[in-house]
Design a protein around this motif. Structure first.
Motif, PDB file in Angstrom:
ATOM      1  N   GLY A   1       0.789  -1.222   0.000  1.00 14.17           N
ATOM      2  CA  GLY A   1       0.000   0.000   0.000  1.00 14.17           C
ATOM      3  C   GLY A   1       0.825   1.277   0.000  1.00 14.17           C
ATOM      4  O   GLY A   1       2.026   1.283   0.270  1.00 14.17           O
ATOM      5  N   SER A   2       0.151   2.353  -0.280  1.00 16.65           N
ATOM      6  CA  SER A   2       0.812   3.651  -0.399  1.00 16.65           C
ATOM      7  C   SER A   2       1.414   4.116   0.923  1.00 16.65           C
ATOM      8  O   SER A   2       2.474   4.747   0.937  1.00 16.65           O
ATOM      9  N   SER A   3       0.785   3.802   2.024  1.00 13.73           N
ATOM     10  CA  SER A   3       1.306   4.209   3.325  1.00 13.73           C
ATOM     11  C   SER A   3       2.697   3.633   3.570  1.00 13.73           C
ATOM     12  O   SER A   3       3.599   4.328   4.050  1.00 13.73           O
ATOM     13  N   PHE A   4       2.891   2.362   3.208  1.00 15.89           N
ATOM     14  CA  PHE A   4       4.195   1.731   3.371  1.00 15.89           C
ATOM     15  C   PHE A   4       5.252   2.480   2.563  1.00 15.89           C
ATOM     16  O   PHE A   4       6.323   2.812   3.071  1.00 15.89           O
ATOM     17  N   TYR A   5       4.962   2.751   1.311  1.00 18.15           N
ATOM     18  CA  TYR A   5       5.954   3.396   0.438  1.00 18.15           C
ATOM     19  C   TYR A   5       6.188   4.865   0.805  1.00 18.15           C
ATOM     20  O   TYR A   5       7.304   5.359   0.671  1.00 18.15           O
ATOM     21  N   ARG A   6       5.146   5.544   1.273  1.00 13.09           N
ATOM     22  CA  ARG A   6       5.338   6.935   1.735  1.00 13.09           C
ATOM     23  C   ARG A   6       6.282   6.990   2.935  1.00 13.09           C
ATOM     24  O   ARG A   6       6.966   7.980   3.138  1.00 13.09           O
ATOM     25  N   GLN A   7       6.321   5.940   3.734  1.00 14.73           N
ATOM     26  CA  GLN A   7       7.241   5.884   4.872  1.00 14.73           C
ATOM     27  C   GLN A   7       8.599   5.303   4.484  1.00 14.73           C
ATOM     28  O   GLN A   7       9.649   5.838   4.851  1.00 14.73           O
ATOM     29  N   ALA A   8       8.595   4.201   3.734  1.00 16.65           N
ATOM     30  CA  ALA A   8       9.830   3.465   3.438  1.00 16.65           C
ATOM     31  C   ALA A   8      10.772   4.220   2.508  1.00 16.65           C
ATOM     32  O   ALA A   8      11.985   4.267   2.759  1.00 16.65           O
ATOM     33  N   LEU A   9      10.242   4.801   1.464  1.00 11.09           N
ATOM     34  CA  LEU A   9      11.121   5.440   0.478  1.00 11.09           C
ATOM     35  C   LEU A   9      11.928   6.602   1.044  1.00 11.09           C
ATOM     36  O   LEU A   9      13.144   6.663   0.821  1.00 11.09           O
ATOM     37  N   PRO A  10      11.329   7.518   1.802  1.00 14.41           N
ATOM     38  CA  PRO A  10      12.161   8.589   2.381  1.00 14.41           C
ATOM     39  C   PRO A  10      13.197   8.057   3.369  1.00 14.41           C
ATOM     40  O   PRO A  10      14.322   8.557   3.413  1.00 14.41           O
ATOM     41  N   LEU A  11      12.831   7.050   4.158  1.00 13.12           N
ATOM     42  CA  LEU A  11      13.786   6.463   5.092  1.00 13.12           C
ATOM     43  C   LEU A  11      14.990   5.893   4.348  1.00 13.12           C
ATOM     44  O   LEU A  11      16.139   6.118   4.735  1.00 13.12           O
ATOM     45  N   LEU A  12      14.729   5.170   3.290  1.00  8.90           N
ATOM     46  CA  LEU A  12      15.807   4.561   2.514  1.00  8.90           C
ATOM     47  C   LEU A  12      16.613   5.613   1.756  1.00  8.90           C
ATOM     48  O   LEU A  12      17.837   5.573   1.744  1.00  8.90           O
ATOM     49  N   ALA A  13      15.928   6.552   1.125  1.00  8.12           N
ATOM     50  CA  ALA A  13      16.615   7.576   0.322  1.00  8.12           C
ATOM     51  C   ALA A  13      17.508   8.462   1.184  1.00  8.12           C
ATOM     52  O   ALA A  13      18.663   8.726   0.835  1.00  8.12           O
ATOM     53  N   LYS A  14      16.991   8.915   2.311  1.00  4.92           N
ATOM     54  CA  LYS A  14      17.778   9.801   3.188  1.00  4.92           C
ATOM     55  C   LYS A  14      18.819   9.021   3.991  1.00  4.92           C
ATOM     56  O   LYS A  14      19.964   9.446   4.110  1.00  4.92           O
ATOM     57  N   GLY A  15      18.412   7.896   4.535  1.00  2.00           N
ATOM     58  CA  GLY A  15      19.314   7.118   5.379  1.00  2.00           C
ATOM     59  C   GLY A  15      20.486   6.511   4.628  1.00  2.00           C
ATOM     60  O   GLY A  15      21.523   6.232   5.212  1.00  2.00           O
ATOM     61  N   LEU A  16      20.311   6.317   3.329  1.00  2.00           N
ATOM     62  CA  LEU A  16      21.377   5.712   2.522  1.00  2.00           C
ATOM     63  C   LEU A  16      21.913   6.683   1.471  1.00  2.00           C
ATOM     64  O   LEU A  16      22.517   6.260   0.486  1.00  2.00           O
ATOM     65  N   ALA A  17      21.721   7.967   1.686  1.00  2.00           N
ATOM     66  CA  ALA A  17      22.111   8.977   0.690  1.00  2.00           C
ATOM     67  C   ALA A  17      23.564   8.823   0.253  1.00  2.00           C
ATOM     68  O   ALA A  17      23.879   8.972  -0.930  1.00  2.00           O
ATOM     69  N   LYS A  18      24.446   8.505   1.185  1.00  2.00           N
ATOM     70  CA  LYS A  18      25.870   8.370   0.830  1.00  2.00           C
ATOM     71  C   LYS A  18      26.113   7.174  -0.098  1.00  2.00           C
ATOM     72  O   LYS A  18      27.120   7.111  -0.788  1.00  2.00           O
ATOM     73  N   ASN A  19      25.180   6.244  -0.129  1.00  2.00           N
ATOM     74  CA  ASN A  19      25.281   5.071  -0.991  1.00  2.00           C
ATOM     75  C   ASN A  19      24.618   5.286  -2.359  1.00  2.00           C
ATOM     76  O   ASN A  19      24.558   4.367  -3.159  1.00  2.00           O
ATOM     77  N   LYS A  20      24.098   6.501  -2.573  1.00  2.00           N
ATOM     78  CA  LYS A  20      23.443   6.848  -3.849  1.00  2.00           C
ATOM     79  C   LYS A  20      22.373   5.821  -4.242  1.00  2.00           C
ATOM     80  O   LYS A  20      22.457   5.189  -5.302  1.00  2.00           O
ATOM     81  N   PRO A  21      21.352   5.659  -3.397  1.00  2.00           N
ATOM     82  CA  PRO A  21      20.363   4.616  -3.673  1.00  2.00           C
ATOM     83  C   PRO A  21      19.483   4.931  -4.882  1.00  2.00           C
ATOM     84  O   PRO A  21      19.174   6.088  -5.168  1.00  2.00           O
ATOM     85  N   SER A  22      19.134   3.880  -5.571  1.00  2.00           N
ATOM     86  CA  SER A  22      18.088   3.948  -6.582  1.00  2.00           C
ATOM     87  C   SER A  22      17.124   2.805  -6.273  1.00  2.00           C
ATOM     88  O   SER A  22      17.454   1.889  -5.519  1.00  2.00           O
ATOM     89  N   PHE A  23      15.951   2.891  -6.830  1.00  2.00           N
ATOM     90  CA  PHE A  23      14.895   1.937  -6.501  1.00  2.00           C
ATOM     91  C   PHE A  23      14.293   1.348  -7.765  1.00  2.00           C
ATOM     92  O   PHE A  23      14.330   1.954  -8.833  1.00  2.00           O
TER      93      PHE A  23
ATOM     94  N   ALA B   1       1.449   5.278  -8.237  1.00  2.00           N
ATOM     95  CA  ALA B   1       2.211   5.721  -9.414  1.00  2.00           C
ATOM     96  C   ALA B   1       2.884   7.066  -9.144  1.00  2.00           C
ATOM     97  O   ALA B   1       4.046   7.267  -9.516  1.00  2.00           O
ATOM     98  N   LYS B   2       2.196   7.952  -8.476  1.00  2.00           N
ATOM     99  CA  LYS B   2       2.761   9.268  -8.156  1.00  2.00           C
ATOM    100  C   LYS B   2       3.936   9.129  -7.175  1.00  2.00           C
ATOM    101  O   LYS B   2       4.966   9.790  -7.332  1.00  2.00           O
ATOM    102  N   ILE B   3       3.778   8.286  -6.176  1.00  2.00           N
ATOM    103  CA  ILE B   3       4.866   8.042  -5.212  1.00  2.00           C
ATOM    104  C   ILE B   3       6.085   7.497  -5.951  1.00  2.00           C
ATOM    105  O   ILE B   3       7.206   7.984  -5.764  1.00  2.00           O
ATOM    106  N   PHE B   4       5.894   6.505  -6.800  1.00  2.00           N
ATOM    107  CA  PHE B   4       7.005   5.891  -7.523  1.00  2.00           C
ATOM    108  C   PHE B   4       7.650   6.878  -8.494  1.00  2.00           C
ATOM    109  O   PHE B   4       8.870   6.918  -8.628  1.00  2.00           O
ATOM    110  N   ALA B   5       6.837   7.682  -9.143  1.00  2.00           N
ATOM    111  CA  ALA B   5       7.380   8.689 -10.070  1.00  2.00           C
ATOM    112  C   ALA B   5       8.252   9.693  -9.319  1.00  2.00           C
ATOM    113  O   ALA B   5       9.276  10.140  -9.843  1.00  2.00           O
ATOM    114  N   GLY B   6       7.873  10.027  -8.088  1.00  2.00           N
ATOM    115  CA  GLY B   6       8.651  10.966  -7.290  1.00  2.00           C
ATOM    116  C   GLY B   6      10.053  10.476  -6.955  1.00  2.00           C
ATOM    117  O   GLY B   6      10.943  11.272  -6.646  1.00  2.00           O
TER     118      GLY B   6
END
Length: 124
Positions: free
Chosen positions: A65-87, A101-106
């Protein structure tokens, strides 16, 4: 030389399909607790790999669901910024919504899809 690293996150083993070739469980399976995502960030924070590619897989990862991705993606993107994450995500698209789709596009997430399911859905 940079060393790429690829991990897979499986937010749920559930799937709305019952494909004969798949081991996935029923649609109502539990969704990964966001604490697990935080644990993944903590675990990877000392890794020296970059870039890191994180693929959401399943089961059917859209069932999280969208709630999971709205929480997970920022945690992963910010927490692993030095690792240059992509998804990336691998999905049968049965539960794709405009919100997801909007969350994933972001996050510029490419979507891999398979054609699964009963003949009437596959042939549609």
């Amino acid at each position: 030389m940079k060393t790429p690293f690829h991990i897979m996150i499986i937010p749920t083993l559930g799937c709305p399909s019952s494909c004969k070739y798949c081991w996935s469980s029923e649609e109502g399976s539990p969704v990964m607790n966001i604490k697990v995502v935080k644990d993944v960030v903590a675990w990877l924070s000392d890794f020296r790999y970059d870039p890191v590619t994180i693929t959401f897989h399943g089961g059917e990862p859209l069932l999280a669901g969208s709630s999971f991705y709205r929480q997970a993606l920022p945690l992963l993107a910010k927490g692993l910024a030095k690792n240059k994450p992509s998804f990336a995500i691998q999905t049968n698209l049965w539960r794709m919504t405009p919100e997801l789709a909007k969350i994933f596009a972001g996050y510029n997430i490419p979507i891999g899809s398979s054609i699964d399911g009963p003949e009437d859905i596959t042939d549609y």
